[in-house]
Design a protein around this motif. Structure first.
Motif, PDB file in Angstrom:
ATOM      1  N   ALA A 204      35.766  38.143  39.437  1.00 49.07           N
ATOM      2  CA  ALA A 204      36.132  38.787  38.185  1.00 49.07           C
ATOM      3  C   ALA A 204      36.782  37.827  37.152  1.00 49.07           C
ATOM      4  O   ALA A 204      36.292  37.799  35.946  1.00 49.07           O
ATOM      5  CB  ALA A 204      37.226  39.901  38.299  1.00 49.07           C
ATOM      6  N   ILE A 340      35.155  43.948  32.760  1.00 45.89           N
ATOM      7  CA  ILE A 340      35.231  43.304  34.207  1.00 45.89           C
ATOM      8  C   ILE A 340      36.852  43.287  34.266  1.00 45.89           C
ATOM      9  O   ILE A 340      37.124  43.008  35.823  1.00 45.89           O
ATOM     10  CB  ILE A 340      35.159  41.730  33.949  1.00 45.89           C
ATOM     11  CG1 ILE A 340      34.810  40.867  34.852  1.00 45.89           C
ATOM     12  CG2 ILE A 340      35.980  41.147  32.914  1.00 45.89           C
ATOM     13  CD1 ILE A 340      33.961  41.708  36.230  1.00 45.89           C
ATOM     14  N   TYR A 343      37.104  45.701  37.160  1.00 43.70           N
ATOM     15  CA  TYR A 343      36.547  45.378  38.604  1.00 43.70           C
ATOM     16  C   TYR A 343      37.330  45.248  39.753  1.00 43.70           C
ATOM     17  O   TYR A 343      37.126  45.838  40.780  1.00 43.70           O
ATOM     18  CB  TYR A 343      35.588  44.447  38.330  1.00 43.70           C
ATOM     19  CG  TYR A 343      34.776  44.158  39.605  1.00 43.70           C
ATOM     20  CD1 TYR A 343      33.391  44.819  39.701  1.00 43.70           C
ATOM     21  CD2 TYR A 343      34.688  43.014  40.677  1.00 43.70           C
ATOM     22  CE1 TYR A 343      32.616  45.021  40.524  1.00 43.70           C
ATOM     23  CE2 TYR A 343      33.996  43.130  41.575  1.00 43.70           C
ATOM     24  CZ  TYR A 343      32.843  43.978  41.737  1.00 43.70           C
ATOM     25  OH  TYR A 343      32.078  43.802  42.854  1.00 43.70           O
ATOM     26  N   ILE A 393      29.886  44.284  35.694  1.00 42.23           N
ATOM     27  CA  ILE A 393      30.314  44.912  36.781  1.00 42.23           C
ATOM     28  C   ILE A 393      29.113  44.914  37.687  1.00 42.23           C
ATOM     29  O   ILE A 393      29.304  44.566  39.000  1.00 42.23           O
ATOM     30  CB  ILE A 393      30.669  46.314  36.635  1.00 42.23           C
ATOM     31  CG1 ILE A 393      32.068  46.559  35.690  1.00 42.23           C
ATOM     32  CG2 ILE A 393      30.709  47.328  37.736  1.00 42.23           C
ATOM     33  CD1 ILE A 393      32.291  47.928  35.311  1.00 42.23           C
ATOM     34  N   SER A 397      29.201  42.665  41.134  1.00 44.59           N
ATOM     35  CA  SER A 397      28.714  43.290  42.386  1.00 44.59           C
ATOM     36  C   SER A 397      27.881  42.591  43.176  1.00 44.59           C
ATOM     37  O   SER A 397      27.652  42.196  44.287  1.00 44.59           O
ATOM     38  CB  SER A 397      28.372  44.561  42.237  1.00 44.59           C
ATOM     39  OG  SER A 397      29.166  45.558  41.525  1.00 44.59           O
TER      40      SER A 397
END
Length: 525
Positions: A204, A340, A343, A393, A397
């Motif tokens: 992040a 972010i 996140y 995001i 991921s």
């Protein structure tokens, strides 16, 4: 003198009578000192992590200024003022040649990326295995980047053969150097933490820095080109001024990362073995989760790269105001920086797949809005935010999923390969960029968007073709990415946590690294 144990009374009750055979716990000064020492080490480690995260964030700002500088704006320079000779046939011919060279060079370099990752994995120096290549790759790559924004002494017009040769050499040098820089930067995530929470924070933080870098380069590109043009008298000089600013950001990034970050060692990282070059592709394809994730990621990266590379053309030739790109798309990038921040909260409450698919769904909506949007600033701003907001995001991921395949591969094969595994991300990213840059050059030629062309010169058919490629192709690619991830990638966060536990327990018992090949190779979704 032997320390006397201090007895600890055990409370009793009618339902819990005293057990004469029970062992009474004792607390000694030695155990208290050990607890205090452990607490002190934890506090020291926490301070070290905070320092690492801060410098990692600052380092990635310059890193992503570099990335977006060449992945988005180099092709704009090439299709714009570089070949404004006055002969449209010559300009289009040279743009097509350079676009083809970009594709070929990046495909060749794509093959080299796993070997560059292996080179980093096998590096042993007093400052670690990542920092030497951050320094070399960052500095050499950014100098080569500046050279690509020159005409090589007028060779672009007067000696096209010499220009093509020099462009090829410097582009290859920049691409390979950037790979070493990029792989080393993102491979540091396991060196910052080996826990899911720590990696989530590092990712992040890194993505936040990358988002700020993207916002900076997006906001500064048009103003810096115009400023340089005003100072030095030509649009080409304006683009060269922009390239020099990118170089300065990269130098700052390299210095902050090299002198600010201290790697965190762990038992799992200590058992990493040197990788033999002949084993590179065996390692990749024997890790089934890594292979399938690479396919899903490639589809997404290609969709993102194609849309991003065409965005400046959209504002100049479809919306009709090139200067508005920085004014609209720059602030809209702030939404990506904001996203972010959510996140770590999302990843602490939900599995990775619903987070990823939700963000990809928002991205799909943005393509529909861009395609249907009139030349209305409010609609364009909404479309830009819908496109940019989910990107960090999605990226975080996919990057965390890729990082988790390191332990999965270690569990399955008994071999740990950090940089080689994480080299797959920039490799796929750059391959997508190569395809998109090549396609952008061809699209610019097909739609009449080269040389001195203006908004008024683009035909309705050219506008429709452009919007169909910019919006339609990415939709197909994103849907394909979601399909592959859903059907084939089964390494959930819970399964990864279990794998790390098995590996750590095996090493603590002196059993070496457990071989998971005899167990189920994939987790239940």
């Amino acid at each position: 003198m032997t320390a006397q144990p201090t007895s600890v009374s055990v409370p009793t009750s009618p339902t819990n009578p005293p057990d004469p055979t029970a062992t009474v716990e004792s607390v000694t000064p030695t155990s208290a000192a050990a607890a205090a020492s452990a607490q002190s080490q934890a506090q020291t480690q926490s301070k070290s992590n905070t320092r690492n995260f801060v410098f990692y964030l600052l380092g990635l700002i310059g890193h992503d200024v570099f990335y977006f500088g060449f992945s988005l704006y180099l092709i704009k320079f090439i299709t714009g003022p570089l070949f404004a000779s006055g002969s449209k046939s010559y300009d289009d011919h040279m743009v097509a040649i350079i676009s083809g060279i970009i594709i070929v060079v990046r495909v060749v370099e794509l093959i080299l990326d796993p070997f560059l990752g292996t080179l980093i994995d096998n590096t042993r120096t007093p400052i670690g295995k990542f920092k030497p290549w951050i320094i070399i790759g960052g500095l050499v790559g950014s100098v080569s980047f500046v050279m690509l924004f020159t005409t090589f002494g007028g060779a672009n017009i007067n000696n096209p053969v010499l220009y093509v040769v020099l462009f090829t050499v410097f582009f290859l040098l920049m691409d390979c150097s950037y790979s070493l820089y990029d792989i080393s930067m993102w491979s540091m995530i396991p060196a910052l933490s080996d826990t899911a929470e720590g990696r989530g924070t590092a990712t992040a933080v890194g993505r936040l820095g990358a988002g700020v870098g993207q916002m900076i380069v997006t906001a500064m590109v048009i103003p810096s080109v115009l400023l340089g043009e005003g100072w030095f008298g030509s649009e080409r000089s304006g683009w060269l001024f922009f390239a020099v600013l990118v170089f300065l950001f990269v130098v700052s990034s390299v210095l902050l990362t090299s002198f600010g970050i201290k790697e965190v060692e762990s038992p799992l990282r200590a058992h990493a073995e040197k990788t033999k070059f002949k084993d590179v592709f065996r390692i990749i394809f024997h890790n089934d989760q890594l292979a399938w994730l690479s396919v899903a990621s490639l589809c997404y990266y290609f969709a993102l790269a194609l849309t991003a590379a065409l965005m400046t053309y959209y504002f100049q030739y479809i919306y009709g105001d090139a200067a508005s790109y920085s004014m609209i798309f720059g602030p809209a990038t702030l939404s990506a920086v904001v996203s972010i921040a959510f996140y770590p909260w999302l990843i602490s409450r939900f599995e990775r797949k619903p987070i990823l698919f939700g963000a990809l769904g928002v991205m799909l909506v943005s393509f529909v809005v861009f395609f249907l949007a009139p030349t209305n600033v409010v609609v364009i701003v909404v479309a830009s935010i819908l496109f940019l907001f989910p990107q960090p995001i999605i990226w975080a991921s996919l990057t965390l999923a890729l990082t988790d395949t390191i332990e999965y591969g270690q569990w399955k094969t008994g071999e740990r390969h950090e940089s080689l595994t994480l080299a797959l991300r920039p490799m796929l990213d750059k391959f997508s960029g190569a395809l998109s840059n090549g396609i952008v050059g061809l699209v610019a030629v097909a739609c009449g968007m080269t040389g001195a062309a203006t908004f008024a010169d683009i035909t309705p058919g050219g506008r429709f073709l452009f919007k169909a490629i910019m919006c339609g192709v990415p939709v197909v690619l994103v849907l394909l990415s979601m399909l592959v991830y859903h059907c084939k990638f089964t390494l959930t966060m819970a399964r990864h946590e279990q794998i790390v536990k098995e590996l750590t327990e095996g090493l603590s018992r002196g059993e070496g690294q457990p071989d998971g090949s005899s167990q189920s190779d994939t987790a239940q979704a």
